[in-house]
Every structure is written in structure tokens, then in C-alpha cells.
Design a protein around this motif. Sequence first.
Motif, short mmCIF file in Angstrom:
data_model
loop_
_atom_site.label_atom_id
_atom_site.label_comp_id
_atom_site.label_asym_id
_atom_site.label_seq_id
_atom_site.Cartn_x
_atom_site.Cartn_y
_atom_site.Cartn_z
N TYR A 89 -1.15 7.13 -6.50
CA TYR A 89 -1.90 6.55 -5.39
C TYR A 89 -1.31 5.19 -5.05
O TYR A 89 -0.77 4.50 -5.91
N GLN B 11 -2.30 1.45 -3.08
CA GLN B 11 -3.40 0.62 -2.59
C GLN B 11 -2.82 -0.59 -1.86
O GLN B 11 -2.20 -1.45 -2.48
N GLY C 109 -6.85 -5.04 0.25
CA GLY C 109 -8.13 -4.87 0.91
C GLY C 109 -8.49 -3.44 1.26
O GLY C 109 -9.48 -3.21 1.97
N GLN C 110 -7.72 -2.51 0.78
CA GLN C 110 -7.95 -1.10 1.12
C GLN C 110 -8.26 -0.28 -0.13
O GLN C 110 -8.00 -0.70 -1.26
N GLY C 111 -8.79 0.89 0.11
CA GLY C 111 -8.95 1.84 -0.98
C GLY C 111 -7.64 2.50 -1.31
O GLY C 111 -6.62 2.28 -0.66
N LEU C 112 -7.65 3.34 -2.33
CA LEU C 112 -6.45 4.03 -2.74
C LEU C 112 -6.17 5.23 -1.85
O LEU C 112 -7.09 5.92 -1.41
N LEU D 299 -3.66 8.74 -1.59
CA LEU D 299 -2.79 9.62 -2.35
C LEU D 299 -1.39 9.64 -1.76
O LEU D 299 -1.20 9.86 -0.57
#
Lengths: 113, 111
Positions: free
Chosen positions: B36, B38, B41-44, B46
Motif C-alpha cells: 500500500y 500513503q 494526509g491520505q489513507g492507504l 493498494l
Amino acid sequence: NAGVTQTPKFRILKIGQSMTLQCTQDMNHNYMYWYRQDPGMGLKLIYYSVGAGITDKGEVPNGYNVSRSTTEDFPLRLELAAPSQTSVYFCASSYGSSNEKLFFGSGTQLSVL
Amino acid sequence: AQSVTQPDIHITVSEGASLELRCNYSYGATPYLFWYVQSPGQGLQLLLKYFSGDTLVQGIKGFEAEFKRSQSSFNLRKPSVHWSDAAEYFCAVGARDDMRFGAGTRLTVKP
């Protein structure tokens, strides 16, 4: 298509206060998860749910509670906040198959002072 | 119990150079393996995954990874890094409630 939405993005709590982190997904996913991310550490699973009405503990559940009344929503409750709960919290969801990827929200930065 | 080790906390590469991020895992059965990314400031998100078949898997953004059972490794590679690849990269093993993440490797890209 919004995906996984978390609110709030930032929050500061005083020791002993409580709050709920909101998470909702619009992909009709069965599985939902709460992770915390501490500096220099990988994500740790707090709680997860395999469907509405079903929740279970992950690796680090102490100090947290969850509920799953609908497929879409999976709120995380912090009771009696402690400095050790200062972290970034991520909600994620997946359809459920073992090799399915996780869809993550953008995270909640929580500070307990 | 399964675990994931990412030996490199921070890597700096020049734009256009090749990249390899290391991941070693411990798992009792045939693992499901993921990378993953990242962004700040963001989510992970894929990049790619492996669960069976060809041990060289292709992902998004020009990334690939190779599963080597004998070395318990799943290293991520990219032949030519772009400035937009600067981010944190996480290797993960497992599935559903039994997913374990590495501590992450932060990638800095020099102009």
C-alpha cells in the motif's frame, strides 16, 4: 462514489473526555475495520466487523468500543480518553474475500492532552 | 504469528533512478501479500497484491513486486521513480482481521 468517509479529520481531547469517530462506506462492503497508526509503527487493528450486528476485537481493543447497526456505518467510541490514544485512526472496508484489498478513509488525527 | 519487517525506515532516490523497497514476512501458510502507498494526509491505497500464481506481480503507477518464498520476501520495485512517488509505503501480510502491516518506508525523491 465517495468510498470510505471518516469524520472528523482532526480532534483534540482532554484526558477523560469521550468522543465518537464516524465512519461510513457506500460500497456495500461486509467487512469494516478500525486501525490506529502510531509514528514508526505499522497499522494496528482495533476492532472489526464482518457485517451488521457483528463486531469483534482486533489486536489493540482496550479503551475503545464499536457498534455496527447498519452495513454502511461503523463508529468507534473512545471512553475516558488517555494520552496513549493519541494517534491517527483509519477506517477501512472490504467486500470480504481473503485476497480483497482494503479501502481506506483519509484518517482522523486525534490528540489527547 | 505472522509479522512483517520493512528494514528501511527512510529511502532517498533521485528522480529517474530505480527503486527497490524491501519487505520480509513471517507467515505460517501461503501468504496473501500486499503493498500500500500513503500520501501525506491520505489513507492507504493498494498498489498491488499477491495471493497465488505468477510470483512477479504488476501494480498501479508502474510498480511491480516479486514474491520469493525461499527468502520470505516481497520486495517492491519501480524502474524509474517520479517526484510524485514520494510517499510512505507499507507492506502487509494476511487477510481480513488477521492482516499485519510493516512499519512503513518513507520515500523521498530528489530532483
